[in-house]
Design an enzyme around this catalytic site. Structure first.
Site, PDB file in Angstrom:
ATOM      1  N   LEU A 132       0.838  -1.208   0.000  1.00 44.36           N
ATOM      2  CA  LEU A 132       0.000   0.000   0.000  1.00 44.36           C
ATOM      3  C   LEU A 132       0.871   1.256   0.000  1.00 44.36           C
ATOM      4  CD1 LEU A 132      -2.771  -1.098   2.542  1.00 44.36           C
ATOM      5  CD2 LEU A 132      -2.775  -1.285   0.042  1.00 44.36           C
ATOM      6  N   ASP A 141       3.648   5.230  -7.325  1.00 41.51           N
ATOM      7  CA  ASP A 141       3.279   5.394  -5.917  1.00 41.51           C
ATOM      8  C   ASP A 141       3.430   6.829  -5.436  1.00 41.51           C
ATOM      9  OD1 ASP A 141       2.929   2.706  -6.114  1.00 41.51           O
ATOM     10  OD2 ASP A 141       4.778   2.181  -5.086  1.00 41.51           O
TER      11      ASP A 141
HETATM   12  C1  GLA Z   1       5.643  -0.932  -6.574  1.00 47.39           C
HETATM   13  C2  GLA Z   1       6.421   0.181  -7.258  1.00 47.39           C
HETATM   14  C3  GLA Z   1       5.592   0.861  -8.328  1.00 47.39           C
HETATM   15  C4  GLA Z   1       4.943  -0.152  -9.268  1.00 47.39           C
HETATM   16  C5  GLA Z   1       4.284  -1.267  -8.487  1.00 47.39           C
HETATM   17  C6  GLA Z   1       3.798  -2.376  -9.387  1.00 47.39           C
HETATM   18  O1  GLA Z   1       4.575  -0.386  -5.844  1.00 47.39           O
HETATM   19  O2  GLA Z   1       6.832   1.148  -6.318  1.00 47.39           O
HETATM   20  O3  GLA Z   1       6.395   1.765  -9.043  1.00 47.39           O
HETATM   21  O4  GLA Z   1       5.882  -0.634 -10.183  1.00 47.39           O
HETATM   22  O5  GLA Z   1       5.147  -1.842  -7.533  1.00 47.39           O
HETATM   23  O6  GLA Z   1       2.767  -1.925 -10.185  1.00 47.39           O
END
Ligand code: GLA
Length: 376
Positions: free
Chosen positions: A118, A165
């Site tokens: 998350l 994220d």
């Molecule tokens: C992690 C990474 C993101 C993305 C997700 C997979 O959360 O921080 O940049 O690549 O995995 O979608």
């Protein structure tokens, strides 16, 4: 706030908060320059900060109870390890980008579940970044700020993550999902009022430790780059679903072929989901979530038994769709259900976990919440 006062014996100059996120769909598409569709959670990391007279920075964490001092000499990649690297890394990225940043003290608290997919670390980094911006009296435009946090992760912390994220944590708004084009860096706030549609998004933490997740993530990323190289494109974003059969026929390596198939189909699913959301047909996006999960399980191979069990149980309990969310190898699943069925769906997963001897999961229903904000 109280932690700051307890630690430093004075009031902070300000308090900033930055949320965790759930990704509705679009996993491992961001570093392939594709699309993602996250929204911000109400769980967030809160950073109280105040200027200090002595040189350097001090950070106190409610979670670990530790206070760590960061000096100027720590502002080089890898110098600080552990949780304080997220602070030192942001400071390093700011200084490296030419910002004059004030010496300050920080106190940090968070209710974002850790290591659950998350985005607890990005919410921490974004909270520190916005706090330093506030105290330093400068402001970095959204996407530029996200890129700076990405440098923190990629170069200072040493995790090869994409741009989803931090962009979600900084730019999401309440009542919306964020449709983010990771190539053009355009964002669209897509209205998402689940409750008025009689829907809920269940987030269930399978509490599976993601052992080796970093190495596996980097390996997935390399496979995607290899796929793009074989296909002669800049990134897998450049392959559409219609071109997929022809593209796959050019790849001899079965693993690379399946990784490519996941990314290309996932990217299409994000766009299909957004079209449904824009048309107010959110319920109908359920099968896209479920197809995303199958693709992550069979082609990208980033799920684990607890996650698959949770998704299967949620679907059996009548969810419209369900999938793992986040980078993978454990963490949370999401399930789209009727409002009144969120609890019974979670209980169905609890029962399935008990039957298999898995540790009990935790769950909540997620409401699209605000991105990074100044609280005080
Ligand atoms: C992690 C990474 C993101 C993305 C997700 C997979 O959360 O921080 O940049 O690549 O995995 O979608």
């Amino acid at each position: 706030m109280n932690l700051f006062v307890e630690t430093y014996g004075r009031q902070p100059d300000g308090v900033w908060a930055s949320p965790g996120r759930v990704n509705l769909i679009g996993e491992h598409t961001d570093y392939n320059e594709g699309f993602v569709l996250p929204f911000a959670l109400h769980q967030r990391t809160v950073v109280a900060a105040g200027r200090r007279a002595a040189p350097g920075w001090t950070v106190r964490s409610r979670l670990t109870g530790e206070t760590v001092h960061i000096g100027r000499s720590d502002l080089s990649p890898g110098a600080v390890k552990g949780w304080a690297a997220y602070v030192a890394g942001v400071l390093w990225a700011l200084v490296d980008a030419g910002f004059a940043i004030p010496d300050c003290d920080f106190a940090v608290e968070s209710d974002v579940p850790l290591g659950a997919g998350l985005s607890s670390s990005h919410s921490f980094e974004c909270a520190v970044l916005t706090a330093v911006e506030g105290l330093g009296d400068f402001s970095i435009p959204g996407i530029e700020a996200a890129k700076l946090v990405q440098r923190t992760e990629n170069v200072y912390v040493g995790a090869a993550t994409g741009l989803m994220d931090q962009t979600a944590s900084l730019l999401c708004t309440a009542g919306h999902a964020l449709f983010f084009d990771c190539r053009s860096l355009e964002v669209e706030q897509v209205p998402l009022d689940l409750a008025s549609d009689g829907l809920a998004l269940l987030v269930l933490n399978t509490n599976t430790p993601h052992t080796h997740a970093d190495g596996e993530y980097a390996e997935r990323r390399r496979s995607c780059e290899r796929g793009a190289e074989i296909l002669g494109v800049r990134a897998l974003r450049d392959i559409g679903v219609a071109d997929l059969p022809e593209a796959l026929a050019k790849i001899n390596d079965d693993v690379v072929r399946r990784r490519v198939r996941h990314v290309v189909t996932e990217n299409a699913r994000v766009q299909d989901a957004v079209a449904l959301f824009r048309a107010g047909r959110v319920r109908e996006a359920g099968p896209l979530l479920t197809a995303s999960h199958a693709s992550m399980r069979d082609d990208f191979e980033i799920t684990v038994a607890q996650v698959d069990t949770a998704v299967e149980a949620a679907l059996r309990a009548g969810a419209y769709g369900s999938r793992m969310t986040g980078g993978g190898f454990g963490g949370c699943i999401i399930a789209l259900t009727d409002t009144e069925k969120a609890g019974s769906t979670a209980r169905a997963v609890e029962d399935a976990f008990a039957a298999k001897g898995f540790a009990a999961p935790e769950w909540f229903t997620a409401v699209p919440s605000a991105g990074a904000t100044r609280l005080l």
